[in-house]
Scaffold this active site. Structure first.
Site, PDB file in Angstrom:
ATOM      1  CG  ASP A   1      -1.930  -1.005   1.397  1.00 57.56           C
ATOM      2  OD1 ASP A   1      -2.029  -1.771   0.213  1.00 57.56           O
ATOM      3  OD2 ASP A   1      -2.615  -1.109   2.205  1.00 57.56           O
ATOM      4  CG  PHE A   2       5.099   3.057   1.841  1.00 55.38           C
ATOM      5  CD1 PHE A   2       4.718   4.090   2.769  1.00 55.38           C
ATOM      6  CD2 PHE A   2       6.189   2.870   1.326  1.00 55.38           C
ATOM      7  CE1 PHE A   2       5.397   5.372   2.844  1.00 55.38           C
ATOM      8  CE2 PHE A   2       7.350   3.933   1.555  1.00 55.38           C
ATOM      9  CZ  PHE A   2       6.841   5.104   2.252  1.00 55.38           C
ATOM     10  CD  GLU A   3       6.710  -1.103  -3.038  1.00 58.27           C
ATOM     11  OE1 GLU A   3       7.548  -1.347  -4.199  1.00 58.27           O
ATOM     12  OE2 GLU A   3       6.129  -2.261  -2.689  1.00 58.27           O
TER      13      GLU A   3
ATOM     14  CG  ASP B   1      -1.247   4.814  -0.261  1.00 58.38           C
ATOM     15  OD1 ASP B   1      -2.324   4.763  -1.123  1.00 58.38           O
ATOM     16  OD2 ASP B   1      -1.186   4.734   1.074  1.00 58.38           O
TER      17      ASP B   1
ATOM     18  CB  SER C   1     -36.612  -5.476 -10.085  1.00 61.19           C
ATOM     19  OG  SER C   1     -37.947  -5.435  -9.915  1.00 61.19           O
ATOM     20  CG  LEU C   2     -33.981 -10.210 -11.328  1.00 61.69           C
ATOM     21  CD1 LEU C   2     -33.050 -10.929 -11.097  1.00 61.69           C
ATOM     22  CD2 LEU C   2     -34.393 -10.637 -12.857  1.00 61.69           C
TER      23      LEU C   2
ATOM     24  CD  GLU D   1     -25.330 -14.012 -13.029  1.00 59.93           C
ATOM     25  OE1 GLU D   1     -25.308 -12.769 -12.548  1.00 59.93           O
ATOM     26  OE2 GLU D   1     -25.530 -14.162 -14.345  1.00 59.93           O
TER      27      GLU D   1
ATOM     28  CE  LYS E   1     -32.530 -10.528  -5.649  1.00 55.95           C
ATOM     29  NZ  LYS E   1     -31.999  -9.301  -4.891  1.00 55.95           N
TER      30      LYS E   1
ATOM     31  CG  ASP F   1     -28.890  -7.870   0.382  1.00 54.10           C
ATOM     32  OD1 ASP F   1     -29.769  -6.911  -0.371  1.00 54.10           O
ATOM     33  OD2 ASP F   1     -29.136  -7.967   1.758  1.00 54.10           O
TER      34      ASP F   1
ATOM     35  CD  GLU G   1     -27.272  -5.276  -6.480  1.00 45.74           C
ATOM     36  OE1 GLU G   1     -27.476  -5.166  -7.621  1.00 45.74           O
ATOM     37  OE2 GLU G   1     -28.105  -5.178  -5.689  1.00 45.74           O
TER      38      GLU G   1
ATOM     39  CE1 TYR H   1     -27.328  -6.915 -12.152  1.00 41.77           C
ATOM     40  CE2 TYR H   1     -25.755  -7.517  -9.980  1.00 41.77           C
ATOM     41  CZ  TYR H   1     -26.880  -6.962 -10.783  1.00 41.77           C
ATOM     42  OH  TYR H   1     -27.625  -5.881  -9.976  1.00 41.77           O
TER      43      TYR H   1
ATOM     44  CE  LYS I   1     -28.876 -12.529 -14.413  1.00 44.79           C
ATOM     45  NZ  LYS I   1     -27.464 -11.581 -14.281  1.00 44.79           N
TER      46      LYS I   1
ATOM     47  CE  LYS J   1     -35.858 -11.015  -1.660  1.00 44.46           C
ATOM     48  NZ  LYS J   1     -35.335  -9.941  -1.353  1.00 44.46           N
TER      49      LYS J   1
ATOM     50  CB  CYS K   1     -27.317  -1.741  40.623  1.00 48.19           C
ATOM     51  SG  CYS K   1     -25.671  -1.684  39.434  1.00 48.19           S
TER      52      CYS K   1
ATOM     53  CB  CYS L   1     -23.385  -0.649  43.096  1.00 46.80           C
ATOM     54  SG  CYS L   1     -24.890   0.190  42.380  1.00 46.80           S
TER      55      CYS L   1
ATOM     56  CB  CYS M   1     -27.275   1.686  38.251  1.00 44.00           C
ATOM     57  SG  CYS M   1     -26.628   1.849  39.922  1.00 44.00           S
TER      58      CYS M   1
ATOM     59  CB  CYS N   1     -22.590   1.999  40.649  1.00 44.09           C
ATOM     60  SG  CYS N   1     -22.677   0.500  39.514  1.00 44.09           S
TER      61      CYS N   1
HETATM   62  S1  IVH Z   1     -29.904  -9.479 -13.281  1.00 41.06           S
HETATM   63  C1  IVH Z   1     -32.989  -7.573 -15.805  1.00 41.06           C
HETATM   64  N1  IVH Z   1     -27.979 -10.756 -11.590  1.00 41.06           N
HETATM   65  O1  IVH Z   1     -31.127  -8.100  -7.572  1.00 41.06           O
HETATM   66  C2  IVH Z   1     -32.353  -8.521 -14.855  1.00 41.06           C
HETATM   67  N2  IVH Z   1     -29.497  -8.897 -10.524  1.00 41.06           N
HETATM   68  O2  IVH Z   1     -34.577  -8.093  -8.126  1.00 41.06           O
HETATM   69  C3  IVH Z   1     -31.234  -7.420 -14.217  1.00 41.06           C
HETATM   70  N3  IVH Z   1     -29.026  -8.458  -8.246  1.00 41.06           N
HETATM   71  O3  IVH Z   1     -32.357  -5.393  -9.920  1.00 41.06           O
HETATM   72  C4  IVH Z   1     -30.839  -8.169 -12.951  1.00 41.06           C
HETATM   73  N4  IVH Z   1     -27.426  -9.724  -7.844  1.00 41.06           N
HETATM   74  O4  IVH Z   1     -30.371  -5.029  -8.341  1.00 41.06           O
HETATM   75  C5  IVH Z   1     -28.988  -9.969 -11.733  1.00 41.06           C
HETATM   76  N5  IVH Z   1     -26.402 -11.536 -10.329  1.00 41.06           N
HETATM   77  C6  IVH Z   1     -27.437 -10.653 -10.265  1.00 41.06           C
HETATM   78  C7  IVH Z   1     -27.899  -9.843  -9.158  1.00 41.06           C
HETATM   79  C8  IVH Z   1     -28.914  -9.038  -9.356  1.00 41.06           C
HETATM   80  C9  IVH Z   1     -28.274  -8.910  -7.338  1.00 41.06           C
HETATM   81  C10 IVH Z   1     -29.972  -7.335  -7.839  1.00 41.06           C
HETATM   82  C11 IVH Z   1     -30.233  -6.239  -8.929  1.00 41.06           C
HETATM   83  C12 IVH Z   1     -31.650  -6.565  -9.556  1.00 41.06           C
HETATM   84  C13 IVH Z   1     -32.387  -7.236  -8.189  1.00 41.06           C
HETATM   85  C14 IVH Z   1     -33.638  -7.985  -8.742  1.00 41.06           C
END
Ligand code: IVH
Length: 691
Positions: free
Chosen positions: A34-36, A38, A83-84, A113, A115, A117, A173, A236, A299, A323, A417, A420, A435, A441
């Site tokens: 890290d030193f080098e 930086d 979203s999914l 894959e 998921k 968070d 993500e 992803y 997918k 999930k 307590c 005490c 207390c 105490c």
């Molecule tokens: S694919 C159209 N892959 O989970 C599909 N999403 O509710 C695009 N997430 O919106 C998303 N890991 O924010 C995909 N390996 C992964 C993921 C992932 C986390 C999140 C992402 C997405 C939500 C799904």
């Protein structure tokens, strides 16, 4: 150095720094210290400062941040950010699989894959350079967080190789690694404990979980802080016109070669069974990863088949999320202990038979307060379920009544307590027991002295928890002021038995430590008044509040004499703090402590330290209301005070001016008008000051 030379050096340093950055943050294989690193980065920054027109938007110097974003621009996504659909069971996954097969037949592969968070992000690259980073927002438009995203070391600002599309979007993500999250929370916890907050109050102020923390960090105005928070990012999903690949898996493989961090735990499987195996494999294994995951994403791999499947209004038909349920384990409640904090607040803690939960061994769980124990109707020996539920400290969620011993007695919250024997009190409207015996105490006394010597207070670093305990146990100190009475002969050779890894060790104070301790104590007499005020440990008077009080009142005596109303006139002091201060000064032992500390030469006023900037406002009383452009409200108040003026919270006949900024409340102006008090703007105020 000529500009030509600088250009060459900047380009060399950029190349080397980018390589090391990639090795460290994407591949996890650092090759220099890290030193080098930086040192080289510093060299680059110095050169860029000397030749500002040579700074490129992709320079590694962008990683340290520095830009302040007052408000984030809204950007429309090139492609909606969907979203999914979520599933929670094998049955629901089977239904998904049936739908897919009905539509495209049996000849296809799934990609599985993890998921992640965290917070979804959409990155746009043009000619291999990161040009824009946008949050999901409502799916159609999000916030432009490019400056902050550039500080994330694992996101390439410039791509490797050259076989990437001229323009594309990649989504992924943003995550806060568990270690970073825990580190920040530890810091917050230590700081608030120092400031006298109890566990319940601290809990409310901690970062709730790594996802919230990542999302909050991404929206911070100061990119320098974002840079320090060490976010990470997994990609992803590749999007664009005419992508050069026919499936998702190949796209991610290519993205990895272009320098993106793509998870190594992505697999192709041929059917639902493969998906179920993957889910099973990661169900507990995922807890060993350095970041949080909450499920698996499945997918359909082939792009052509994805197109055939299409989308519903909200999500693709070719992908689904599974999930995991929050992990809950059963264990036995062995006992409940009651910890006493520096302020006297009691925290009940459940001692459990050790059990594995979400990747860590859990031995204790927080029980919060007496209400919580009653609500759970706990008995000793109960089989209890423990969950982490996104929070750091595990909690007991329920009792398994099947295993309850019918003769087990409910847990009785102690009346006295545990340290005490003083009868505990519970203030009206508060869930926590206290207390009240602040003066004798033991954990309260030791805690107060530990706070007194701490870094931001008196900073006597030759002392620590162990030595305080040693002096206390030998009857040498009963409060912080007793430290100043310690003599060489009192502490030389003093002994203490330490428990280290099960074996007992005796240590005794030698000449070197003794002289260091005495020197540290002596030197602390020079510590300034605001820090002494913080050190005496008034509840809710943290470092910042102590500074404000010290500047506003100038001495401990003026603070002691102030009424609640006068205390509230000081910047940032509200009812709760004002009452706590009044209460503190009403205790005879606290007045005695101040008197003893004064006798020992500690600083209890600002003396020469605060030199008034001027006396221009002397004799004038101001009320400040609304928002200002050149100052924050507190800065404006401080400026008034530093120039000899007084600040008050309410308009009265004694008010000289109402300084009204934007959004200043109408009631103040009306009252001022009624009493014929001049209402001035920020500009008028500056004229008054500078005129
Ligand atoms: S694919 C159209 N892959 O989970 C599909 N999403 O509710 C695009 N997430 O919106 C998303 N890991 O924010 C995909 N390996 C992964 C993921 C992932 C986390 C999140 C992402 C997405 C939500 C799904």
């Amino acid at each position: 150095m000529t500009k030509e030379q600088a250009k060459k050096k900047i380009s060399e340093l950029t190349k080397v720094l980018n390589q090391h950055n990639y090795k460290y943050y994407v591949q996890d294989k650092p090759s220099i210290s890290d030193f080098e690193f930086d040192k080289m980065l510093e060299e680059l920054i110095t050169l860029e400062q000397a030749f500002p027109d040579l700074v490129s938007p992709e320079s590694p110097s962008q990683r340290v941040g520095g830009t302040i974003t007052k408000s984030f621009n809204t950007i429309k996504h090139d492609y909606s950010m969907l979203s999914l659909g979520n599933t929670y069971s094998e049955e629901e996954l089977t239904e998904f699989d049936n739908r897919v097969r009905k539509s495209i037949g049996d000849k296809f592969e799934y990609v599985c894959e993890l998921k992640f968070d965290g917070v979804a992000i959409s990155l746009k690259y043009v000619q291999g350079k990161l040009v824009q980073a946008v949050t999901r927002g409502d799916g159609e438009q999000g916030d432009d967080v490019t400056t902050n995203v550039k500080t994330i070391r694992s996101i390439p600002l410039e791509l490797h190789n050259s076989d990437y599309p001229d323009q594309f979007i990649i989504r992924g993500e943003i995550l806060m690694p568990k270690s970073v999250f825990n580190g920040i929370n530890k810091e917050i916890h230590d700081e608030l404990t120092e400031d006298g907050f109890d566990e319940e109050e601290i809990k409310e102020k901690l970062l709730k979980n790594p996802r919230n923390a990542a999302s909050g960090t991404l929206k911070m105005q100061d990119s320098r802080i974002v840079s320090k928070r060490k976010l990470d990012c997994f990609l992803y999903f590749l999007l664009g016109k005419d992508l050069p690949f026919s499936d998702h898996y190949e796209s991610l493989k290519a993205a990895r070669k272009w320098g993106f961090k793509v998870s190594e735990y992505i697999v192709k499987v041929k059917d639902l069974q493969g998906v179920l195996d993957y889910i099973k494999e990661w169900e507990t294994e995922r807890f060993l990863l350095p970041f949080e995951t909450d499920g698996v994403v499945v997918k359909v791999n082939n792009y052509q088949l994805q197109t055939e499947l299409g989308f519903t209004a909200k999500s693709p038909r070719w992908a689904i999320a599974y999930k995991y349920k929050p992990e809950s384990v059963a264990t036995i409640l062995n006992s409940v202990s009651y910890q006493v904090g520096r302020t006297g607040a009691i925290t009940p803690v459940a001692n459990l038979k050790p059990v594995q939960l979400s990747g860590t061994t859990v031995k204790r769980a927080s029980l919060h307060n007496a209400d919580q124990i009653e609500k759970l109707d706990l008995r000793l020996g109960d089989h209890v379920f423990v969950e982490k539920g996104g929070e750091i400290i595990p909690k007991i969620t329920s009792v398994d009544l099947k295993h309850r011993d019918p003769s087990a007695e409910p847990i009785k919250y102690p009346v006295q307590c545990p340290e005490c024997d003083t009868t505990l009190i519970r203030l009206e409207g508060e869930a926590v027991h206290y207390c009240p015996n602040q003066s004798t105490c033991p954990p309260q006394i030791k805690g107060k002295i530990e706070h007194f010597i701490s870094r931001k207070a008196m900073n006597i670093d030759s002392l620590g928890e162990g030595k305080i305990e040693m002096f206390y146990d030998h009857g040498l100190i009963k409060d912080a002021a007793d430290l100043y009475l310690l003599k060489h002969s009192d502490i030389i050779g003093l002994e203490k038995t330490l428990d280290s890894n099960g074996s007992q060790k005796k240590i005794s104070l030698q000449e070197k430590s003794v002289s260091k301790i005495l020197k540290g104590i002596e030197e602390s007499k020079e510590v300034s008044f605001p820090r002494v005020l913080y050190a005496v440990g008034i509840r809710y008077v943290g470092e910042t509040v102590a500074k404000k009080l010290a500047t506003h009142f100038g001495s401990i005596d003026r603070i002691r004499e102030a009424t609640i109303e006068e205390l509230k006139d000081a910047p940032e002091i509200g009812e709760k703090i004002a009452e706590s201060i009044k209460h503190w000064f009403a205790q005879p032992e606290n007045l005695e402590l101040i008197a003893k500390l004064k006798d020992n030469g500690l600083q209890f006023d600002l003396g020469e330290q605060v030199k008034l900037m001027s006396n221009k406002l002397s004799g004038l009383t101001f009320v400040v209301s609304g928002k200002f452009t050149k100052f924050s409200r507190d800065e404006l108040k401080e400026t008034i005070e530093l120039n000899g003026g007084k600040v008050s919270s309410g308009i009265s006949s004694k008010t000289s001016y109402l300084v009204a900024g934007e959004e200043s409340g109408p009631s103040k102006s009306e009252k001022a008008a009624k009493l014929d008090i001049k209402i001035i703007t920020e500009k008028d105020f500056l004229n008054l000051l500078n005129g």
